[in-house]
Motif scaffolding. Structure first.
Motif, PDB file in Angstrom:
ATOM      1  N   PHE A 303       0.850  -1.315   0.375  1.00 31.40           N
ATOM      2  CA  PHE A 303       0.087   0.131   0.206  1.00 31.40           C
ATOM      3  C   PHE A 303       0.920   1.214  -0.229  1.00 31.40           C
ATOM      4  CE2 PHE A 303      -2.699   3.696   2.098  1.00 31.40           C
ATOM      5  CZ  PHE A 303      -3.420   3.420   1.541  1.00 31.40           C
ATOM      6  N   CYS A 304       0.164   2.316  -0.475  1.00 30.14           N
ATOM      7  CA  CYS A 304       1.462   2.782  -0.702  1.00 30.14           C
ATOM      8  C   CYS A 304       0.449   4.816  -0.036  1.00 30.14           C
ATOM      9  CB  CYS A 304       1.311   4.033  -2.328  1.00 30.14           C
ATOM     10  SG  CYS A 304       2.196   5.197  -2.413  1.00 30.14           S
ATOM     11  N   GLY A 305       1.224   5.649   0.403  1.00 31.85           N
ATOM     12  CA  GLY A 305       0.291   6.361   0.916  1.00 31.85           C
ATOM     13  C   GLY A 305       0.797   7.613   0.363  1.00 31.85           C
ATOM     14  N   ASP A 306       0.017   9.050   0.329  1.00 23.98           N
ATOM     15  CA  ASP A 306       0.747  10.080  -0.133  1.00 23.98           C
ATOM     16  C   ASP A 306       2.392  10.219  -0.238  1.00 23.98           C
ATOM     17  OD1 ASP A 306      -0.840  11.526   1.923  1.00 23.98           O
ATOM     18  OD2 ASP A 306       0.789  10.863   3.662  1.00 23.98           O
ATOM     19  N   GLY A 307       1.953   9.174  -2.188  1.00 21.47           N
ATOM     20  CA  GLY A 307       3.029   9.425  -2.908  1.00 21.47           C
ATOM     21  C   GLY A 307       3.860   8.056  -2.263  1.00 21.47           C
ATOM     22  N   LEU A 308       4.354   8.238  -1.078  1.00 21.14           N
ATOM     23  CA  LEU A 308       5.547   7.536  -0.684  1.00 21.14           C
ATOM     24  C   LEU A 308       4.968   6.182   0.175  1.00 21.14           C
ATOM     25  CD1 LEU A 308       6.430   9.722   1.290  1.00 21.14           C
ATOM     26  CD2 LEU A 308       7.506   9.173  -0.791  1.00 21.14           C
ATOM     27  N   LEU A 309       5.951   4.705  -0.706  1.00 19.82           N
ATOM     28  CA  LEU A 309       5.887   3.125  -0.220  1.00 19.82           C
ATOM     29  C   LEU A 309       6.946   3.568   1.152  1.00 19.82           C
ATOM     30  CD1 LEU A 309       6.017   1.581  -3.392  1.00 19.82           C
ATOM     31  CD2 LEU A 309       4.235   1.159  -1.482  1.00 19.82           C
ATOM     32  N   ARG A 310       6.901   2.341   2.376  1.00 15.60           N
ATOM     33  CA  ARG A 310       8.213   2.589   3.010  1.00 15.60           C
ATOM     34  C   ARG A 310       8.244   1.118   2.866  1.00 15.60           C
ATOM     35  NH1 ARG A 310       4.985   6.605   4.034  1.00 15.60           N
ATOM     36  NH2 ARG A 310       6.383   8.827   4.761  1.00 15.60           N
ATOM     37  N   LEU A 311       9.646   0.270   2.561  1.00 15.24           N
ATOM     38  CA  LEU A 311       9.542  -0.844   2.323  1.00 15.24           C
ATOM     39  C   LEU A 311      11.198  -1.739   3.209  1.00 15.24           C
ATOM     40  CD1 LEU A 311       9.768  -1.114  -1.708  1.00 15.24           C
ATOM     41  CD2 LEU A 311       7.924  -1.178  -0.119  1.00 15.24           C
ATOM     42  N   THR A 312      11.166  -2.223   3.418  1.00 12.46           N
ATOM     43  CA  THR A 312      11.905  -2.960   4.328  1.00 12.46           C
ATOM     44  C   THR A 312      13.022  -4.516   3.258  1.00 12.46           C
ATOM     45  OG1 THR A 312      11.573  -2.534   6.370  1.00 12.46           O
ATOM     46  CG2 THR A 312      13.274  -4.175   6.335  1.00 12.46           C
ATOM     47  N   LEU A 313      13.896  -3.871   3.468  1.00  8.10           N
ATOM     48  CA  LEU A 313      14.682  -5.597   2.252  1.00  8.10           C
ATOM     49  C   LEU A 313      15.222  -5.535   2.970  1.00  8.10           C
ATOM     50  CD1 LEU A 313      16.118  -3.074  -1.008  1.00  8.10           C
ATOM     51  CD2 LEU A 313      14.411  -4.788  -1.083  1.00  8.10           C
ATOM     52  N   GLU A 314      15.143  -7.214   2.798  1.00  6.91           N
ATOM     53  CA  GLU A 314      15.813  -8.043   4.267  1.00  6.91           C
ATOM     54  C   GLU A 314      17.096  -8.382   3.373  1.00  6.91           C
ATOM     55  OE1 GLU A 314      15.369  -9.245   6.924  1.00  6.91           O
ATOM     56  OE2 GLU A 314      12.962  -8.409   6.754  1.00  6.91           O
ATOM     57  N   PRO A 315      18.237  -8.680   4.068  1.00  4.32           N
ATOM     58  CA  PRO A 315      19.683  -8.956   3.157  1.00  4.32           C
ATOM     59  C   PRO A 315      19.570  -9.776   1.819  1.00  4.32           C
ATOM     60  CG  PRO A 315      19.367  -9.694   5.663  1.00  4.32           C
ATOM     61  CD  PRO A 315      18.065  -9.656   5.196  1.00  4.32           C
TER      62      PRO A 315
END
Length: 326
Positions: A303-315
Motif C-alpha cells: 500500500f502506498c500512502g501520500d505518494g510514498l512507499l515504505r519498504l524493508t529489504l532483507e539481506p
C-alpha cells in the motif's frame, strides 16, 4: 524498417531501437539499390541466384552463406536472374558498445562498495555518452576473460593459490548460498538498467570457475541450477513485457551504502528496482504513483500512502515494483 532517400542512395532506419530481424521469401522481385545504415547487419542467404556487394567487394553467394555488414558501408544484393526464388534472413543490431564501466562499477558495489559509486559512475557515463550509446550499451557482468560470476560473488575466503587447486574448486554450501543471492541481485540490475543485458553462457545455470580455462567449461546440460534458470527466464519475460525496462528514462531514488533504488519510466509504464547488497535489513522510503505497488518477482503487493512507499529489504533482498495487474 522504413527507407528514406539520402542523395542518390537509400539510407535505412530501424523502427525499433536496438534489434530487428526479417525472414523473407520472394517469388517475384526487382533490383535492390545500394544502401547503407548506422547499425550492423547479418545477412543469411538461403536460396536464389545472386551476388552480394559490400563496399568495393563482390561475393558469389551460395545457400548457407552469411555476410556481415558494418555500419555506414554501402551494400546490396545483385541478382544474376529474376526467376529463381530468393529467400534470406536479415538481422539488424544497433551500433552499441561493450559497457565495461558498467561492469566495473557494479562489481565494486556487489563486492562491498557503496551504491553511491555505482550511481555516480553511471551518471558520469550518461553525461558523457550520446543518449543512443548510453541506452543501447551492451551491459555485462562476466565474459570468457573473467572468472565465473557465481564464483566471484560467493567467495568469502582467499582464492586457492595453485592452478591445480583452482581447477577443482567449488564453493562451500554457505558461499554458494551467498553467491546465488548476489547473482540474482546483480541479474536484476542487469536486466532493468538502461542498455541491453548480455549474459555469458552458463551464468544462468550456476556454472563456477576461476580464470581461463576454468571459466569456459561445457554447458551443464541436465545439471543446470533450476532455480537460477527459472529466475533468468522470469527476468527476460519481465523485460520483454515492460516498455519502461526496454526504453524508459532512469531516475535514482536511493544510493547509499548497500541500498540502491532506481526507476525506469515511459509515458505508459513505470518500474522501480530496489536492492540491498548488504547482510543487514534496509528500510527505504520511495516515491510511487498510485495506491498500490506489486513486486513483480514475488507478486507481493504494497500500500502506498501520500505518494510514498515504505519498504524493508532483507539481506540481499530485491524488488521490482510495478503497477498491479488488473
Amino acid at each position: 524498417m522504413s527507407n528514406q532517400k539520402d542523395n542518390w542512395l537509400h539510407k535505412h532506419f530501424m523502427v525499433e531501437r536496438d534489434f530487428e530481424a526479417e525472414h523473407a521469401v520472394h517469388q517475384t522481385y526487382h533490383e535492390i539499390s545500394p544502401h547503407y545504415h548506422e547499425f550492423y547487419e547479418l545477412y543469411f542467404f538461403i536460396s536464389g541466384n545472386a551476388d552480394y556487394v559490400v563496399g568495393n567487394a563482390r561475393y558469389l553467394l551460395e545457400p548457407g552463406d552469411m555476410i556481415f555488414v558494418p555500419p555506414d558501408l554501402i551494400h546490396s544484393p545483385v541478382f544474376r536472374d529474376f526467376e529463381s526464388q530468393y529467400e534470406r534472413c536479415v538481422v539488424w543490431v544497433t551500433n552499441g558498445l561493450m559497457n565495461y564501466p558498467f561492469r566495473t562499477a557494479l562489481m565494486a558495489y556487489l563486492l562491498g562498495g557503496g551504491a553511491e559509486y555505482f550511481r555516480d559512475s553511471m551518471e558520469e557515463l550518461r553525461e558523457n555518452y550520446p543518449a543512443p550509446a548510453f541506452y543501447g550499451a551492451m551491459n555485462f557482468l562476466s565474459t570468457h576473460d573473467t572468472p565465473r560470476l557465481l564464483t566471484i560473488l560467493g567467495l568469502t575466503s582467499p582464492a586457492p593459490q595453485t592452478r591445480d587447486e583452482r581447477a577443482v574448486y567449488h564453493l562451500s554450501d554457505s558461499d554458494l548460498a551467498r553467491g546465488m543471492s548476489l547473482l540474482k541481485l546483480a541479474a536484476l540490475i542487469l536486466y532493468t538498467f538502461p542498455g541491453s543485458p548480455m549474459l555469458y553462457y552458463g551464468d544462468e545455470a550456476g556454472m563456477q570457475g576461476f580464470e581461463d580455462p576454468f571459466n569456459r567449461g561445457t554447458y551443464p546440460w541436465g545439471r543446470e541450477n533450476a532455480e537460477l534458470v527459472q529466475y533468468f527466464q522470469q527476468l527476460g519475460a519481465l523485460r520483454k513485457s515492460h516498455e519502461a525496462l526496454q526504453s524508459g528514462t532512469i531516475v535514482y531514488h536511493a544510493a547509499q551504502g548497500r541500498a540502491l533504488a532506481f526507476s525506469r519510466r515511459t509515458e505508459h509504464d513505470h518500474c522501480l528496482t530496489a536492492v540491498n547488497a548488504g547482510d543487514e535489513p534496509v528500510t527505504l522510503t520511495l516515491p510511487w504513483d498510485g495506491t498500490l505497488a506489486e513486486d513483480a518477482l514475488s507478486h507481493q503487493e504494497f500500500f502506498c500512502g501520500d505518494g510514498l512507499l515504505r519498504l524493508t529489504l532483507e539481506p540481499y533482498g530485491t524488488m521490482l515494483l510495478t503497477q498491479p495487474q488488473e
